[in-house]
Design a protein around this motif. Structure first.
Motif, PDB file in Angstrom:
ATOM      1  N   VAL A   1       0.847  -1.188   0.000  1.00 42.23           N
ATOM      2  CA  VAL A   1       0.000   0.000   0.000  1.00 42.23           C
ATOM      3  C   VAL A   1       0.884   1.241   0.000  1.00 42.23           C
ATOM      4  O   VAL A   1       1.824   1.325   0.795  1.00 42.23           O
ATOM      5  CB  VAL A   1      -0.909   0.042   1.256  1.00 42.23           C
ATOM      6  CG1 VAL A   1      -1.793   1.283   1.251  1.00 42.23           C
ATOM      7  CG2 VAL A   1      -1.764  -1.220   1.341  1.00 42.23           C
ATOM      8  N   ASP A   2       0.594   2.161  -0.883  1.00 41.54           N
ATOM      9  CA  ASP A   2       1.304   3.445  -0.891  1.00 41.54           C
ATOM     10  C   ASP A   2       0.268   4.563  -0.985  1.00 41.54           C
ATOM     11  O   ASP A   2      -0.579   4.559  -1.880  1.00 41.54           O
ATOM     12  CB  ASP A   2       2.264   3.513  -2.090  1.00 41.54           C
ATOM     13  CG  ASP A   2       3.150   4.749  -2.034  1.00 41.54           C
ATOM     14  OD1 ASP A   2       4.372   4.610  -1.916  1.00 41.54           O
ATOM     15  OD2 ASP A   2       2.610   5.873  -2.133  1.00 41.54           O
ATOM     16  N   MET A   3       0.332   5.494  -0.040  1.00 44.04           N
ATOM     17  CA  MET A   3      -0.627   6.594  -0.041  1.00 44.04           C
ATOM     18  C   MET A   3      -0.341   7.529  -1.221  1.00 44.04           C
ATOM     19  O   MET A   3       0.802   7.695  -1.631  1.00 44.04           O
ATOM     20  CB  MET A   3      -0.534   7.378   1.269  1.00 44.04           C
ATOM     21  CG  MET A   3      -0.807   6.544   2.514  1.00 44.04           C
ATOM     22  SD  MET A   3      -2.426   5.749   2.497  1.00 44.04           S
ATOM     23  CE  MET A   3      -3.490   7.199   2.502  1.00 44.04           C
ATOM     24  N   ASP A   4      -1.403   8.150  -1.751  1.00 49.11           N
ATOM     25  CA  ASP A   4      -1.240   9.060  -2.884  1.00 49.11           C
ATOM     26  C   ASP A   4      -0.858  10.463  -2.396  1.00 49.11           C
ATOM     27  O   ASP A   4      -1.470  10.970  -1.456  1.00 49.11           O
ATOM     28  CB  ASP A   4      -2.541   9.129  -3.680  1.00 49.11           C
ATOM     29  CG  ASP A   4      -2.945   7.759  -4.225  1.00 49.11           C
ATOM     30  OD1 ASP A   4      -2.047   7.004  -4.646  1.00 49.11           O
ATOM     31  OD2 ASP A   4      -4.152   7.448  -4.222  1.00 49.11           O
TER      32      ASP A   4
ATOM     33  N   ARG B   1       8.032  18.170  -9.001  1.00 50.58           N
ATOM     34  CA  ARG B   1       8.335  16.839  -8.470  1.00 50.58           C
ATOM     35  C   ARG B   1       9.003  16.937  -7.103  1.00 50.58           C
ATOM     36  O   ARG B   1       9.616  17.967  -6.792  1.00 50.58           O
ATOM     37  CB  ARG B   1       9.342  16.116  -9.386  1.00 50.58           C
ATOM     38  CG  ARG B   1       8.856  15.747 -10.764  1.00 50.58           C
ATOM     39  CD  ARG B   1       7.911  14.542 -10.715  1.00 50.58           C
ATOM     40  NE  ARG B   1       7.424  14.203 -12.057  1.00 50.58           N
ATOM     41  CZ  ARG B   1       6.340  14.743 -12.617  1.00 50.58           C
ATOM     42  NH1 ARG B   1       5.654  15.664 -11.972  1.00 50.58           N
ATOM     43  NH2 ARG B   1       5.931  14.377 -13.818  1.00 50.58           N
ATOM     44  N   SER B   2       8.943  15.858  -6.332  1.00 48.18           N
ATOM     45  CA  SER B   2       9.683  15.771  -5.069  1.00 48.18           C
ATOM     46  C   SER B   2      11.161  16.030  -5.345  1.00 48.18           C
ATOM     47  O   SER B   2      11.703  15.526  -6.324  1.00 48.18           O
ATOM     48  CB  SER B   2       9.571  14.366  -4.469  1.00 48.18           C
ATOM     49  OG  SER B   2       8.269  14.110  -4.038  1.00 48.18           O
ATOM     50  N   GLY B   3      11.774  16.814  -4.468  1.00 41.49           N
ATOM     51  CA  GLY B   3      13.222  16.985  -4.555  1.00 41.49           C
ATOM     52  C   GLY B   3      13.706  18.209  -5.320  1.00 41.49           C
ATOM     53  O   GLY B   3      14.821  18.657  -5.107  1.00 41.49           O
TER      54      GLY B   3
ATOM     55  N   ASP C   1       4.540   6.455   4.304  1.00 35.16           N
ATOM     56  CA  ASP C   1       3.241   6.218   3.664  1.00 35.16           C
ATOM     57  C   ASP C   1       3.125   4.870   2.956  1.00 35.16           C
ATOM     58  O   ASP C   1       2.275   4.688   2.105  1.00 35.16           O
ATOM     59  CB  ASP C   1       2.915   7.366   2.692  1.00 35.16           C
ATOM     60  CG  ASP C   1       3.607   7.235   1.348  1.00 35.16           C
ATOM     61  OD1 ASP C   1       4.712   6.657   1.281  1.00 35.16           O
ATOM     62  OD2 ASP C   1       3.037   7.716   0.346  1.00 35.16           O
ATOM     63  N   GLU C   2       4.001   3.929   3.324  1.00 34.36           N
ATOM     64  CA  GLU C   2       4.006   2.645   2.615  1.00 34.36           C
ATOM     65  C   GLU C   2       4.180   1.464   3.543  1.00 34.36           C
ATOM     66  O   GLU C   2       4.970   1.529   4.484  1.00 34.36           O
ATOM     67  CB  GLU C   2       5.226   2.578   1.694  1.00 34.36           C
ATOM     68  CG  GLU C   2       5.057   3.215   0.377  1.00 34.36           C
ATOM     69  CD  GLU C   2       6.387   3.283  -0.345  1.00 34.36           C
ATOM     70  OE1 GLU C   2       6.919   2.223  -0.710  1.00 34.36           O
ATOM     71  OE2 GLU C   2       6.882   4.409  -0.511  1.00 34.36           O
ATOM     72  N   ALA C   3       3.503   0.381   3.205  1.00 31.39           N
ATOM     73  CA  ALA C   3       3.706  -0.846   3.985  1.00 31.39           C
ATOM     74  C   ALA C   3       3.405  -2.081   3.156  1.00 31.39           C
ATOM     75  O   ALA C   3       2.640  -2.025   2.182  1.00 31.39           O
ATOM     76  CB  ALA C   3       2.819  -0.837   5.226  1.00 31.39           C
TER      77      ALA C   3
HETATM   78  N1  DCP Z   1       8.830  12.725   0.700  1.00 30.21           N
HETATM   79  C1  DCP Z   1       9.777  13.730   0.936  1.00 30.21           C
HETATM   80  N2  DCP Z   1      10.821  13.913   0.072  1.00 30.21           N
HETATM   81  C2  DCP Z   1      10.974  13.125  -1.017  1.00 30.21           C
HETATM   82  C3  DCP Z   1      10.040  12.104  -1.272  1.00 30.21           C
HETATM   83  C4  DCP Z   1       8.974  11.939  -0.386  1.00 30.21           C
HETATM   84  O1  DCP Z   1       9.647  14.451   1.939  1.00 30.21           O
HETATM   85  N3  DCP Z   1      11.996  13.332  -1.853  1.00 30.21           N
HETATM   86  C5  DCP Z   1       7.688  12.575   1.599  1.00 30.21           C
HETATM   87  C6  DCP Z   1       6.511  13.362   1.095  1.00 30.21           C
HETATM   88  C7  DCP Z   1       5.601  12.339   0.511  1.00 30.21           C
HETATM   89  C8  DCP Z   1       5.893  11.110   1.336  1.00 30.21           C
HETATM   90  O2  DCP Z   1       7.267  11.214   1.708  1.00 30.21           O
HETATM   91  O3  DCP Z   1       4.237  12.726   0.586  1.00 30.21           O
HETATM   92  C9  DCP Z   1       5.646   9.797   0.618  1.00 30.21           C
HETATM   93  O4  DCP Z   1       6.482   9.678  -0.507  1.00 30.21           O
HETATM   94  P1  DCP Z   1       6.019   9.026  -1.858  1.00 30.21           P
HETATM   95  O5  DCP Z   1       7.221   8.750  -2.657  1.00 30.21           O
HETATM   96  O6  DCP Z   1       5.094   7.884  -1.596  1.00 30.21           O
HETATM   97  O7  DCP Z   1       5.228  10.192  -2.627  1.00 30.21           O
HETATM   98  P2  DCP Z   1       3.754  10.729  -2.453  1.00 30.21           P
HETATM   99  O8  DCP Z   1       2.952   9.886  -1.514  1.00 30.21           O
HETATM  100  O9  DCP Z   1       3.809  12.175  -2.093  1.00 30.21           O
HETATM  101  O10 DCP Z   1       3.193  10.624  -3.916  1.00 30.21           O
HETATM  102  P3  DCP Z   1       2.710   9.314  -4.737  1.00 30.21           P
HETATM  103  O11 DCP Z   1       1.258   9.529  -4.987  1.00 30.21           O
HETATM  104  O12 DCP Z   1       3.506   9.315  -5.979  1.00 30.21           O
HETATM  105  O13 DCP Z   1       2.993   8.130  -3.858  1.00 30.21           O
END
Ligand code: DCP
Ligand code: MG
Ligand code: MG
Length: 366
Positions: free
Chosen positions: A9-12, A59-61, A114-116
């Motif tokens: 499970v991974d939250m969106d 994007r993240s990062g 957010d994953e398990a």
């Molecule tokens: N996170 C962070 N920095 C990153 C990647 C993630 O702080 N470089 C944090 C914010 C995200 C959370 O971890 O909300 C979970 O990461 P995910 O990779 O699962 O990304 P999201 O849940 O945000 O999006 P997705 O819908 O693609 O899973």
């Protein structure tokens, strides 16, 4: 042997989704959650963003200042890590209840906020259709209780489950049974294989290995000479969808708890409290012998229809006293009592978010 079934499970868009839930005025807008360094405005990097923001290439990062250039209209919010972790703790509690009992080892593994992974081999009886139903139930419960969506992957092992959960995002569910494994895995480019990073991907590309199928059919001896014995064999196996790794309960997600049957089915607090108190005492004793404190308190009730319910509280800081445990457990119990019309048959108390007591020296200090 029964067919193994694992759910991932991974939250969106987790942090941004929580912010959207808390602030309805954000609906329909691009939302970017930023890790601000505090030096000047927007000097940090993007933690995550919602899917509207992703349409603009955010994007993240990436630096927040770049995100601002990509979409000046986006709403930028600072991370509230503690708050997100309290939501995460509750979600993990929900997920934990769907897992097998774990008599033969771990059946739950949280791998990030957010994953398990959930082992559901016994629950699903090895049946992928039933696993799919369980997956739908999980999505429904998280949606109802936390107003959040997640994406789910189901597979014969962790590797496939993990890759399946990102196949349809957001709010997706993908089951890859053993007979569909090759059709799912082989067309993908090798960089999509979980565990392959940029360096490995580049090296494989130089060897003319593009798809996972290419990798699966590649001579293992050649892979071993390029990557070493363990990495080489792993690559060959992973590309064939083979992964026997067990689920590992992490230190942070370990729980200590007790559950017992009431003298009679009841909704009378006076009858339930003595048992709750006894269970809390047992839990504290177990904790004390290991010099641990806790941050999460969970109460479970099973009613006379054998339906199980759980509620958790995350405390502001770790505590270790019986009084603190009982106070939280009583609060949760009274919530249950105010909501339930069906009598309780069993009650349980457990604690999570375990850590060493403050001031306690670890083994390494001696
Ligand atoms: N996170 C962070 N920095 C990153 C990647 C993630 O702080 N470089 C944090 C914010 C995200 C959370 O971890 O909300 C979970 O990461 P995910 O990779 O699962 O990304 P999201 O849940 O945000 O999006 P997705 O819908 O693609 O899973
Ligand atoms: Mg996520
Ligand atoms: Mg994640």
């Amino acid at each position: 042997m029964m067919q193994r079934v694992i759910i991932h499970v991974d939250m969106d868009y987790f942090y941004a989704a929580i912010e959207e839930r808390e602030k309805p005025e954000l609906r329909g807008k691009a939302v970017v959650v930023c890790m601000l360094s505090g030096r000047r405005e927007l000097s940090g990097s993007v933690s995550t963003c919602n899917y509207i923001a992703r349409e603009f290439g955010i994007r993240s990062g990436i630096p927040c200042s770049r995100a601002k250039k990509l979409n000046p209209e986006a709403v930028f919010l600072p991370v509230r890590k503690k708050f997100y972790i309290s939501v995460s703790d509750r979600i993990m509690e929900i997920l934990r209840r769907y897992t097998d009992s774990g008599e033969n080892g771990g059946s739950f593994e949280q791998i990030s906020v957010d994953e398990a992974f959930l082992e559901i081999t016994d629950r699903a009886g090895g049946d992928f259709n039933l696993a799919f139903e369980l997956g739908m139930q999980i999505k429904k419960e998280i949606k109802e209780k936390e107003k959040l969506t997640c994406s789910i992957g189901i597979g014969p092992n962790k590797l496939i489950a993990k890759m399946a959960s990102s196949a349809k995002k957001p709010d997706g569910i993908t089951a890859v049974s053993p007979d569909k494994l090759e059709a799912f895995l082989w067309p993908l480019t090798v960089s999509k294989l979980w565990g392959i990073g940029d360096v490995t991907a580049k090296k494989l590309q130089e060897m003319n290995i593009v798809t996972v199928k290419d990798l699966a059919e590649h001579d293992v001896i050649e892979l071993i000479s390029a990557f070493g014995k363990s990495r080489g064999t792993w690559l060959k196996q992973a590309a064939s969808g083979i992964d026997n790794s067990p689920l590992k309960e992490r230190g942070g997600s370990e729980q200590i708890g007790r559950i017992a049957t009431l003298p009679e089915d009841t909704l009378d607090q006076e009858l339930i409290l003595p048992l709750l108190e006894k269970l809390a005492g047992d839990v504290i004793e177990k904790l004390g012998s290991r010099e641990l404190s806790f941050r999460v308190v969970t109460v479970t009730v099973i009613n006379s229809n054998f339906r199980m319910y759980t509620k958790s509280r995350t405390l502001n800081h770790p505590v270790s006293s019986k009084e603190a445990l009982l106070e939280a457990a009583r609060e949760i119990l009274s919530e249950f009592l105010s909501e339930s019309k069906t009598e309780f048959r069993r009650v349980g108390v457990r604690v999570g978010g375990l850590q060493e007591k403050k001031g306690q020296k670890s083994l390494f200090d001696y």
